[in-house]
Design a protein around this motif. Structure first.
Motif, PDB file in Angstrom:
ATOM      1  N   MET A 154     -24.859 -24.023 -34.988  1.00 13.46           N
ATOM      2  CA  MET A 154     -24.456 -24.828 -35.898  1.00 13.46           C
ATOM      3  C   MET A 154     -23.140 -24.909 -35.959  1.00 13.46           C
ATOM      4  SD  MET A 154     -27.193 -25.815 -36.932  1.00 13.46           S
ATOM      5  CE  MET A 154     -26.442 -26.799 -38.060  1.00 13.46           C
ATOM      6  N   GLY A 155     -22.577 -26.175 -36.321  1.00 13.92           N
ATOM      7  CA  GLY A 155     -21.001 -26.341 -36.338  1.00 13.92           C
ATOM      8  C   GLY A 155     -20.393 -27.140 -35.367  1.00 13.92           C
ATOM      9  N   THR A 156     -18.992 -27.361 -35.540  1.00 13.57           N
ATOM     10  CA  THR A 156     -18.530 -28.418 -34.358  1.00 13.57           C
ATOM     11  C   THR A 156     -18.257 -27.614 -33.005  1.00 13.57           C
ATOM     12  OG1 THR A 156     -16.296 -27.495 -35.328  1.00 13.57           O
ATOM     13  CG2 THR A 156     -17.251 -29.596 -36.096  1.00 13.57           C
ATOM     14  N   SER A 157     -18.449 -26.361 -32.911  1.00 12.74           N
ATOM     15  CA  SER A 157     -18.188 -25.931 -31.272  1.00 12.74           C
ATOM     16  C   SER A 157     -19.404 -25.170 -30.984  1.00 12.74           C
ATOM     17  CB  SER A 157     -16.891 -25.108 -31.194  1.00 12.74           C
ATOM     18  OG  SER A 157     -17.070 -24.043 -32.043  1.00 12.74           O
ATOM     19  N   LEU A 158     -19.668 -25.094 -29.747  1.00 15.41           N
ATOM     20  CA  LEU A 158     -20.754 -24.165 -29.370  1.00 15.41           C
ATOM     21  C   LEU A 158     -20.498 -22.624 -29.267  1.00 15.41           C
ATOM     22  CD1 LEU A 158     -23.557 -24.355 -28.221  1.00 15.41           C
ATOM     23  CD2 LEU A 158     -22.613 -24.080 -25.723  1.00 15.41           C
ATOM     24  N   ALA A 159     -21.004 -22.142 -30.227  1.00 14.31           N
ATOM     25  CA  ALA A 159     -20.900 -20.549 -30.405  1.00 14.31           C
ATOM     26  C   ALA A 159     -20.846 -19.838 -28.879  1.00 14.31           C
ATOM     27  CB  ALA A 159     -21.864 -19.802 -31.295  1.00 14.31           C
ATOM     28  N   ARG A 160     -19.740 -18.735 -28.942  1.00 12.08           N
ATOM     29  CA  ARG A 160     -19.725 -17.979 -27.523  1.00 12.08           C
ATOM     30  C   ARG A 160     -21.239 -17.353 -27.156  1.00 12.08           C
ATOM     31  NH1 ARG A 160     -18.953 -15.133 -23.638  1.00 12.08           N
ATOM     32  NH2 ARG A 160     -17.265 -13.359 -23.141  1.00 12.08           N
ATOM     33  N   ALA A 161     -21.738 -16.959 -28.492  1.00  8.38           N
ATOM     34  CA  ALA A 161     -22.906 -16.362 -28.158  1.00  8.38           C
ATOM     35  C   ALA A 161     -24.065 -17.121 -27.252  1.00  8.38           C
ATOM     36  CB  ALA A 161     -23.721 -15.735 -29.310  1.00  8.38           C
ATOM     37  N   LEU A 162     -23.867 -18.665 -27.304  1.00  4.77           N
ATOM     38  CA  LEU A 162     -24.859 -19.617 -26.986  1.00  4.77           C
ATOM     39  C   LEU A 162     -24.279 -20.198 -25.683  1.00  4.77           C
ATOM     40  CD1 LEU A 162     -26.723 -21.239 -29.847  1.00  4.77           C
ATOM     41  CD2 LEU A 162     -27.694 -20.163 -27.854  1.00  4.77           C
ATOM     42  N   ARG A 163     -23.136 -19.764 -24.995  1.00  4.25           N
ATOM     43  CA  ARG A 163     -22.734 -20.420 -24.061  1.00  4.25           C
ATOM     44  C   ARG A 163     -23.129 -19.707 -22.664  1.00  4.25           C
ATOM     45  NH1 ARG A 163     -16.138 -20.542 -25.928  1.00  4.25           N
ATOM     46  NH2 ARG A 163     -16.559 -21.929 -27.626  1.00  4.25           N
ATOM     47  N   GLY A 164     -23.468 -20.632 -21.839  1.00  3.14           N
ATOM     48  CA  GLY A 164     -24.346 -20.100 -20.632  1.00  3.14           C
ATOM     49  C   GLY A 164     -24.961 -21.117 -19.798  1.00  3.14           C
ATOM     50  N   SER A 165     -25.961 -20.593 -18.898  1.00  3.04           N
ATOM     51  CA  SER A 165     -26.548 -21.371 -17.930  1.00  3.04           C
ATOM     52  C   SER A 165     -27.548 -22.131 -18.544  1.00  3.04           C
ATOM     53  CB  SER A 165     -26.961 -20.519 -16.814  1.00  3.04           C
ATOM     54  OG  SER A 165     -27.898 -19.697 -17.115  1.00  3.04           O
ATOM     55  N   ASN A 166     -28.272 -21.792 -19.598  1.00  2.00           N
ATOM     56  CA  ASN A 166     -29.246 -22.510 -20.338  1.00  2.00           C
ATOM     57  C   ASN A 166     -28.624 -23.667 -21.324  1.00  2.00           C
ATOM     58  OD1 ASN A 166     -32.039 -21.412 -19.580  1.00  2.00           O
ATOM     59  ND2 ASN A 166     -30.761 -19.402 -20.183  1.00  2.00           N
ATOM     60  N   ALA A 167     -29.265 -24.899 -21.288  1.00  2.00           N
ATOM     61  CA  ALA A 167     -28.590 -25.758 -22.084  1.00  2.00           C
ATOM     62  C   ALA A 167     -28.874 -25.434 -23.736  1.00  2.00           C
ATOM     63  CB  ALA A 167     -29.493 -26.811 -21.957  1.00  2.00           C
ATOM     64  N   ALA A 168     -27.494 -25.755 -24.282  1.00  2.00           N
ATOM     65  CA  ALA A 168     -27.669 -25.461 -25.632  1.00  2.00           C
ATOM     66  C   ALA A 168     -26.795 -26.478 -26.494  1.00  2.00           C
ATOM     67  CB  ALA A 168     -26.774 -23.968 -25.949  1.00  2.00           C
ATOM     68  N   VAL A 169     -27.227 -26.646 -27.675  1.00  2.00           N
ATOM     69  CA  VAL A 169     -26.527 -27.945 -28.571  1.00  2.00           C
ATOM     70  C   VAL A 169     -25.666 -27.401 -29.729  1.00  2.00           C
ATOM     71  CG1 VAL A 169     -27.293 -29.688 -29.692  1.00  2.00           C
ATOM     72  CG2 VAL A 169     -28.365 -29.339 -27.670  1.00  2.00           C
ATOM     73  N   ALA A 170     -24.608 -27.988 -29.795  1.00  2.00           N
ATOM     74  CA  ALA A 170     -23.817 -27.742 -30.960  1.00  2.00           C
ATOM     75  C   ALA A 170     -24.369 -28.953 -32.120  1.00  2.00           C
ATOM     76  CB  ALA A 170     -22.362 -27.839 -30.565  1.00  2.00           C
ATOM     77  N   LEU A 171     -24.579 -28.585 -33.027  1.00  6.37           N
ATOM     78  CA  LEU A 171     -25.002 -29.486 -34.075  1.00  6.37           C
ATOM     79  C   LEU A 171     -24.331 -29.259 -35.501  1.00  6.37           C
ATOM     80  CD1 LEU A 171     -27.532 -31.522 -34.814  1.00  6.37           C
ATOM     81  CD2 LEU A 171     -28.837 -29.308 -35.513  1.00  6.37           C
ATOM     82  N   GLN A 172     -23.925 -30.422 -36.165  1.00 13.33           N
ATOM     83  CA  GLN A 172     -23.410 -30.274 -37.429  1.00 13.33           C
ATOM     84  C   GLN A 172     -24.793 -30.512 -38.328  1.00 13.33           C
ATOM     85  OE1 GLN A 172     -19.282 -31.390 -38.268  1.00 13.33           O
ATOM     86  NE2 GLN A 172     -19.240 -32.158 -36.042  1.00 13.33           N
ATOM     87  N   THR A 173     -25.417 -31.754 -38.589  1.00 12.22           N
ATOM     88  CA  THR A 173     -26.447 -31.961 -39.199  1.00 12.22           C
ATOM     89  C   THR A 173     -27.312 -32.885 -38.362  1.00 12.22           C
ATOM     90  OG1 THR A 173     -25.662 -34.056 -39.848  1.00 12.22           O
ATOM     91  CG2 THR A 173     -24.967 -32.262 -41.273  1.00 12.22           C
ATOM     92  N   VAL A 174     -28.640 -32.720 -38.326  1.00 12.38           N
ATOM     93  CA  VAL A 174     -29.718 -33.615 -37.915  1.00 12.38           C
ATOM     94  C   VAL A 174     -29.342 -35.122 -37.935  1.00 12.38           C
ATOM     95  CG1 VAL A 174     -32.056 -34.269 -37.675  1.00 12.38           C
ATOM     96  CG2 VAL A 174     -31.671 -31.729 -37.939  1.00 12.38           C
ATOM     97  N   ASP A 175     -29.042 -35.464 -39.249  1.00 10.46           N
ATOM     98  CA  ASP A 175     -28.643 -36.706 -39.672  1.00 10.46           C
ATOM     99  C   ASP A 175     -27.507 -37.556 -39.003  1.00 10.46           C
ATOM    100  OD1 ASP A 175     -31.088 -37.122 -41.228  1.00 10.46           O
ATOM    101  OD2 ASP A 175     -30.063 -36.277 -43.092  1.00 10.46           O
ATOM    102  N   GLY A 176     -26.816 -36.518 -38.788  1.00  9.71           N
ATOM    103  CA  GLY A 176     -25.415 -37.042 -38.101  1.00  9.71           C
ATOM    104  C   GLY A 176     -25.535 -37.176 -36.738  1.00  9.71           C
ATOM    105  N   PHE A 177     -26.533 -36.359 -35.997  1.00  5.79           N
ATOM    106  CA  PHE A 177     -26.526 -36.352 -34.645  1.00  5.79           C
ATOM    107  C   PHE A 177     -27.105 -37.617 -34.051  1.00  5.79           C
ATOM    108  CE2 PHE A 177     -27.483 -34.447 -30.541  1.00  5.79           C
ATOM    109  CZ  PHE A 177     -26.468 -33.341 -30.439  1.00  5.79           C
ATOM    110  N   GLU A 178     -26.171 -38.527 -33.912  1.00  8.78           N
ATOM    111  CA  GLU A 178     -26.690 -39.901 -33.322  1.00  8.78           C
ATOM    112  C   GLU A 178     -25.144 -40.596 -32.582  1.00  8.78           C
ATOM    113  OE1 GLU A 178     -27.700 -42.802 -36.424  1.00  8.78           O
ATOM    114  OE2 GLU A 178     -25.954 -42.287 -37.373  1.00  8.78           O
ATOM    115  N   VAL A 179     -25.654 -41.470 -31.657  1.00  6.26           N
ATOM    116  CA  VAL A 179     -24.535 -42.034 -30.884  1.00  6.26           C
ATOM    117  C   VAL A 179     -24.663 -43.637 -31.173  1.00  6.26           C
ATOM    118  CG1 VAL A 179     -25.703 -42.192 -28.977  1.00  6.26           C
ATOM    119  CG2 VAL A 179     -23.465 -42.287 -28.668  1.00  6.26           C
ATOM    120  N   ARG A 180     -23.452 -44.021 -31.347  1.00  5.87           N
ATOM    121  CA  ARG A 180     -23.348 -45.605 -32.057  1.00  5.87           C
ATOM    122  C   ARG A 180     -23.340 -46.514 -30.801  1.00  5.87           C
ATOM    123  NH1 ARG A 180     -19.332 -43.685 -36.216  1.00  5.87           N
ATOM    124  NH2 ARG A 180     -20.747 -42.145 -37.425  1.00  5.87           N
ATOM    125  N   ASP A 181     -22.823 -46.332 -29.843  1.00  3.03           N
ATOM    126  CA  ASP A 181     -22.679 -47.111 -28.596  1.00  3.03           C
ATOM    127  C   ASP A 181     -23.686 -46.688 -27.713  1.00  3.03           C
ATOM    128  OD1 ASP A 181     -21.993 -48.772 -26.321  1.00  3.03           O
ATOM    129  OD2 ASP A 181     -19.699 -48.735 -26.977  1.00  3.03           O
TER     130      ASP A 181
END
Lengths: 387, 438
Positions: A154-181
């Motif tokens: 959760m937040g604007t950066s991927l926490a150190r604890a979750l960095r690594g070879s498995n894909a992990a997502v940094a997320l602020q909100t479900v609603d705001g997680f979209e791409v406009r283009d």
């Protein structure tokens, strides 16, 4: 409509038959699998003063060490420890034997640097700076078709604890997680910049999954605080059953060098209300969801000259859900007499934080192995936190 | 059509990026055109349309030399005119409290006006100033000596902090910059040293408010400002340094007051810092002596050089480059201009290994996108965007400041916000993978 049908129908609606993209196949796959267990790690950044959170009022040295800032009205837990009154919302959870506490827990590394200690607690390798991935990422097994949102920070950066070879997502909100283009997906797919391309791929897969979650209203009430809102987003992902396995959230501001009582009152009110709201929201699946809290180190046993405390050593951790046997304060109490303190100034450590995390993670994440998650940690001593 | 042009732009950058991300050769030299592009991406907040041609006409070396001596560069009219409208930039901290402290007689607006104008000023300078390298250094050093307006009175003090403690010293001696930050009320408040006092003060003077060691500043001074984490000091040293800084406080901290050395709360006894004896009864000189010791340690020369190289060259800069900069630091008694000059003059600076090797921070991304389009963007909106992108200005809570490393900024949340910002700016190329690097 059940979830699996929903996913299949939404695929049809968006892409038509015969064109189900990989991410949706994954989600459908996840839906077929047994419901995932989820581990949620919460980091209190800045080093919370564990001695004023889980107060050892039964230790005769406690009050003398802190003439101006000792907590005098703690909510008694077992005749020796008491909870800070601002954590009253957690007391019923403890009394219901769901919330467990581990005290005098910490890292064996002596550093009192926030930066180093957070780094060690997130890498899971105290004293070793060369480990670039985090313990929570290593806790994940590598199945053939992982969900794109199996690991969320959760937040604007991927926490150190979750960095690594498995894909992990940094997320602020479900609603705001979209791409406009929509053009960007192809652009990131085409780049030879592997780092950017990889991050783009993870992002676009998660974007599509979030779209399906967004359509469903979510009405549970959470406090309007950063941690409250982080837990709300995590709860949405859990209840959507999209394959979330681990999540990470943090809360800052715990570095109480000055004027600690007022600060702690405010911070713990936020902290306790957020955790209690999440606990209440998860009642229908509390055995599948486990929350654990941590902070980089504790604070000096003795108060300083500014009604605060400086950087110390051992601390307290909370855990609930996921089969945790609560209603107990785990760990040996080292005492607060001068000769019992670590370097004559801080609460000594009697439980390694990796013992707590290791026990919870192996119980919670199928296929997790302690030797992989905490490399170089020879013989973990589990405290019997889980049934 | 639009999508096609984006795809084409992406493909043309492919070759260069492959080289930068895979071979990382700090020995491979750049062509002249590449050098100009690289200089603009590293020594400015991003190239504007026409910048490359302008550098070509002046000559790269001359242009760099001018950036290293910004007093020789005429300031942009746009920047001067817009900064002139921001009236709080010239306020003293006392005036700032009088005007903006809630409950004060002269107060109409709250202290958020101060932060708004600071943000506006910072972005205006970053976008429009002709003295780009100077602005990069102000950003670098503020971040190195970070304070945060999220902590109490700092919001009234940070205008003066940037203007009086950081800006005048970014081309000077490191010791002067260090000294200016150490004695500025913003730092004294942010790292609690204003409350750091001799444990004897309470007993002897019945000063209840100030009665004990607070080692917050002492620790960060060594860990973050000078030596680097775990680099040649111990917990004992931290305690001794804290004792040296007892009595360094603020006169009327809630009223925006000035630095004050209070001999009554200073620990007058002898101290030993990093093996050096600091004799009893030194008073304010104790702290100054600590700063002298720290500024001249080889660990400091190395740590500062490494941090500069990580900002301006690569996340993992070649050791030879850092050593060369550290040597210059020691030879010139920490002359920042000389160290920066040595860095730029090094072969590694204009090398294939450095080119496109850095990922832009949100601030660098937003400002470079605006400069790249050449449009006149509303800077306050940009300040808001930086919050969404994870880099709210003047609000980094931790004394570490913001990271300049790629791993901090490449993630899904940040990428989405960047793509959406580019779309909003109607400059889709800014959302491309290539544009995220510099």
């Amino acid at each position: 409509m059940n979830r699996r049908l929903f996913l299949k129908h939404s695929a049809v609606a968006m892409f038509g038959f015969g064109a189900t993209p990989l991410w949706l196949q994954r989600a459908a796959f996840a839906a077929d699998a047994p419901r995932k267990k989820v581990l949620i790690a919460i980091f209190q950044r800045g080093a919370v003063d564990g001695l004023n959170v889980v107060v050892p009022h039964g230790d005769r040295n406690y009050a003398a060490l802190r003439p101006n800032i000792a907590v005098k009205d703690s909510l008694d837990l077992n005749g020796f420890f008491g909870l800070h009154p601002a954590l009253a919302p957690l007391k019923p959870i403890y009394d219901a034997k769901q919330l467990a506490i581990v005290h005098a827990v910490g890292s064996p590394d002596p550093t009192r640097s926030h930066f180093d200690a957070q780094d060690y607690m997130e890498s899971g390798t105290p004293g070793r700076k060369t480990i670039s991935d985090g313990w929570l990422n290593r806790a994940l097994p590598s199945p053939p078709k992982p969900s794109p949102v199996r690991a969320v920070s959760m937040g604007t950066s991927l926490a150190r604890a979750l960095r690594g070879s498995n894909a992990a997502v940094a997320l602020q909100t479900v609603d705001g997680f979209e791409v406009r283009d929509p053009a960007y997906e192809a652009m990131y797919a085409a780049t030879v910049d592997k780092v950017m391309g990889g991050a783009g791929k993870e992002t676009f897969e998660a974007v599509k999954l979030m779209e399906s979650i967004r359509k469903r209203p979510y009405t549970a009430k959470y406090p309007n605080t950063p941690l409250g809102q982080s837990l709300l987003q995590i709860a949405r992902l859990i209840k959507a059953d999209v394959g979330l396995e681990v999540a990470f959230a943090d809360m800052g501001g715990w570095d109480t060098h000055a004027n600690e009582p007022a600060q702690l009152q405010n911070l713990l009110t936020q902290f306790g209300a957020a955790l209690a709201a999440f606990h209440a929201d998860m009642q229908d699946r509390i055995d599948d969801v486990c929350v654990v809290t941590m902070s980089e180190f504790g604070r000096t046993a003795k108060e300083n000259g500014a009604r605060g405390t400086d950087h110390g050593h051992a601390n307290a951790m909370f855990a609930f859900g996921g089969g945790v046997k609560g209603g107990e304060v785990y760990g040996e109490w080292p005492g607060l007499a001068p000769d019992q303190l670590y370097q004559q100034r801080d609460l000594a450590m009697t439980t390694d934080f990796r013992d707590v995390l290791g026990e919870l993670v192996t119980h919670q994440v199928a296929g997790a192995s302690v030797s992989r998650i905490f490399p170089g940690y020879g013989a973990p001593k589990f405290r019997g936190l889980v049934a | 059509m639009k999508q096609w042009s984006i795809a084409v732009a992406a493909v043309t950058l492919v070759g260069a990026l492959a080289a930068a991300t895979e071979t990382k050769s700090f020995e491979k030299k750049l062509s002249n055109d590449e050098k100009i592009q690289h200089a603009l991406s590293r020594l400015t907040f991003g190239a504007r349309p026409g910048d490359a041609g302008a550098v070509q006409r002046v000559g790269l070396e001359k242009w760099i030399d001018a950036q290293l001596h910004p007093e020789s560069v005429p300031e942009s009219g746009v920047a001067s005119e817009r900064l002139g409208r921001l009236t709080t930039l010239s306020l003293t901290s006392r005036e700032a409290v009088q005007k903006f402290q809630v409950g004060q007689a002269k107060q109409k607006n709250g202290p958020q006006v101060l932060i708004r104008e600071l943000t506006e000023a910072k972005l205006t300078r970053a976008i429009y100033s002709e003295r780009q390298l100077e602005e990069l250094l102000v950003d670098f050093w503020f971040n190195h000596f970070n304070v945060s307006v999220t902590k109490g009175a700092v919001r009234f003090l940070v205008t003066s902090y940037e203007r009086d403690a950081i800006r005048p010293h970014v081309w000077g001696k490191f010791r002067d910059l260090l000294g200016a930050t150490a004695a500025h009320p913003a730092m004294l408040f942010y790292l609690d040293n204003w409350q750091n006092s001799s444990p004897d003060a309470r007993r002897l003077l019945k000063v209840k408010q100030a009665a004990g060691i607070n080692e917050n500043y002492a620790r960060e001074l060594m860990e973050l400002h000078t030596l680097g984490v775990d680099n040649g000091y111990t917990q004992e040293d931290i305690g001794e340094v804290a004792r040296c800084f007892t009595g360094w406080t603020i006169l009327q901290p809630r009223l925006g007051g000035e630095f004050l050395f209070n001999p009554r709360t200073h620990d007058q006894k002898e101290k030993t810092v990093l093996g050096v004896k600091i004799p009893a009864n030194g008073g304010q000189r104790d702290g100054e002596q600590v700063l002298d010791i720290l500024a001249r340690r080889p660990e400091t020369a190395h740590f500062i050089s490494l941090k500069l190289a990580q900002r301006f060259v690569a996340d993992e800069p070649p050791a030879a480059l850092v050593d060369r900069m550290a040597k210059k630091f020691r030879e010139t008694d920490g002359d920042i201009r000389a160290v920066v000059q040595a860095m730029i003059a090094s072969p590694e600076f204009f090398s294939e290994g450095a080119r496109n090797a850095k990922v832009k921070s949100p601030l660098e991304f937003v400002v470079s996108a605006v400069r790249n389009t050449g449009i006149d963007a509303p800077v306050l909106r940009l300040g808001q965007k930086l919050v969404e992108l994870g880099q709210p200005l003047y609000r980094k809570v931790e004394p570490t400041g913001y990271s300049t490393m790629a791993e901090e900024w490449i993630n899904s949340s940040g990428l989405l916000a960047r793509m959406n910002f580019a779309a909003e700016l109607k400059h889709p190329q800014a959302g491309s993978p290539e544009f995220q690097r510099r």
